[in-house]
Design a protein around this motif. Structure first.
Motif, mmCIF file in Angstrom:
data_model
loop_
_atom_site.group_PDB
_atom_site.id
_atom_site.type_symbol
_atom_site.label_atom_id
_atom_site.label_comp_id
_atom_site.label_asym_id
_atom_site.label_seq_id
_atom_site.Cartn_x
_atom_site.Cartn_y
_atom_site.Cartn_z
ATOM 1 N N VAL A 110 82.609 85.142 63.006
ATOM 2 C CA VAL A 110 83.757 85.492 63.832
ATOM 3 C C VAL A 110 84.916 84.581 63.432
ATOM 4 O O VAL A 110 84.755 83.364 63.391
ATOM 5 N N PRO A 111 86.086 85.139 63.132
ATOM 6 C CA PRO A 111 87.227 84.297 62.739
ATOM 7 C C PRO A 111 87.772 83.488 63.915
ATOM 8 O O PRO A 111 87.652 83.887 65.073
ATOM 9 N N ARG A 112 88.349 82.369 63.587
ATOM 10 C CA ARG A 112 88.986 81.524 64.606
ATOM 11 C C ARG A 112 90.020 82.308 65.381
ATOM 12 O O ARG A 112 90.723 83.143 64.814
ATOM 13 N N GLY A 113 90.089 82.029 66.658
ATOM 14 C CA GLY A 113 91.070 82.703 67.502
ATOM 15 C C GLY A 113 90.613 84.050 68.014
ATOM 16 O O GLY A 113 91.267 84.638 68.855
ATOM 17 N N LEU A 114 89.510 84.555 67.460
ATOM 18 C CA LEU A 114 88.922 85.827 67.895
ATOM 19 C C LEU A 114 89.945 86.959 67.920
ATOM 20 O O LEU A 114 90.105 87.651 68.926
ATOM 21 N N PRO A 115 90.652 87.192 66.814
ATOM 22 C CA PRO A 115 91.753 88.158 66.814
ATOM 23 C C PRO A 115 91.335 89.593 67.123
ATOM 24 O O PRO A 115 92.148 90.358 67.634
ATOM 25 N N ASP A 116 90.100 89.955 66.834
ATOM 26 C CA ASP A 116 89.657 91.330 67.049
ATOM 27 C C ASP A 116 88.961 91.538 68.386
ATOM 28 O O ASP A 116 88.472 92.632 68.658
ATOM 29 N N TRP A 117 88.895 90.509 69.190
ATOM 30 C CA TRP A 117 88.191 90.617 70.469
ATOM 31 C C TRP A 117 89.109 91.184 71.543
ATOM 32 O O TRP A 117 90.304 90.897 71.581
ATOM 33 N N LYS A 118 88.524 91.958 72.439
ATOM 34 C CA LYS A 118 89.251 92.477 73.593
ATOM 35 C C LYS A 118 89.449 91.354 74.607
ATOM 36 O O LYS A 118 88.695 90.375 74.626
ATOM 37 N N ASP A 119 90.443 91.515 75.461
ATOM 38 C CA ASP A 119 90.710 90.509 76.490
ATOM 39 C C ASP A 119 89.493 90.280 77.379
ATOM 40 O O ASP A 119 89.211 89.139 77.764
ATOM 41 N N GLU A 120 88.764 91.355 77.700
ATOM 42 C CA GLU A 120 87.582 91.223 78.558
ATOM 43 C C GLU A 120 86.506 90.379 77.877
ATOM 44 O O GLU A 120 85.808 89.600 78.527
#
Length: 149
Positions: free
Chosen positions: A58-68
Motif C-alpha cells: 500500500v503506498p504512503r498516504g493511502l491515495p486509493d483508499w476511500k474515506d470510510e
C-alpha cells in the motif's frame, strides 16, 4: 477526542489520564490486569492487520483508499494506541521515556554510517565489525556504551 484538543497534538500523559478516568467511571479497573490488557492489545493488532490483509503493498498516504477505509484504519490504530497506553500505565512504565530511550539504543545499534539505506538487521550490519572488537555494541548492556570511532 474532544475536550479542547483539536488543533494541537495530544500527549501520552493526556491519553493516560483519559484512559484511567474512562476505566474508573465504568468500574473496569478490576478487569485491567496487565495480562488482560495485553490480550486486548493483541486482538486489536489483529483487527488492524485485517485491514491490510489482502491489499498487497500500500503506498504512503493511502491515495486509493476511500474515506470510510481511512476512518476505519484510524479507529483501529487508536484502539492499539489506547490499549498500549493503558497497559504501560498499569505496568508503571513511562511510555514516552521508554520510547525515547529505545530510540537512543537503536541509534547505537544502527549507526548511520553502517546502515543508511539498508534494511539489514543490526546483527548483519555489525557482524564483521564485532568479531574483532567491533565498532558498535551487539545489544548486550556492557557493549551498548561503545561508540563508532
Amino acid at each position: 477526542m474532544t475536550g479542547g484538543v483539536e488543533g494541537r497534538g495530544v500527549t501520552l500523559e493526556e491519553l493516560k489520564k483519559k484512559m484511567a478516568e474512562f476505566a474508573r467511571e465504568r468500574d473496569w479497573d478490576q478487569f485491567h490486569s496487565p495480562r488482560n490488557l495485553l490480550l486486548a492489545l493483541v486482538g486489536e493488532v489483529g483487527e488492524l492487520s485485517e485491514i491490510f490483509q489482502w491489499k498487497g503493498e500500500v503506498p504512503r498516504g493511502l491515495p486509493d483508499w476511500k474515506d470510510e477505509e481511512k476512518q476505519h484504519l484510524g479507529e483501529e490504530l487508536s484502539d492499539v494506541l489506547l490499549y498500549l497506553v493503558r497497559l504501560s500505565d498499569i505496568c508503571g512504565v513511562d511510555l514516552g521515556k521508554a520510547a525515547l530511550r529505545k530510540l537512543e539504543l537503536n541509534a547505537i545499534k544502527y549507526p548511520v554510517l553502517l546502515c543508511k539505506g539498508s534494511s539489514k538487521k543490526h546483527t548483519q550490519i555489525n557482524g564483521d565489525n564485532n568479531s574483532n572488537g567491533g565498532l558498535i555494541g551487539t545489544g548486550s548492556s556492557s557493549s551498548s556504551s561503545q561508540q563508532q570511532q
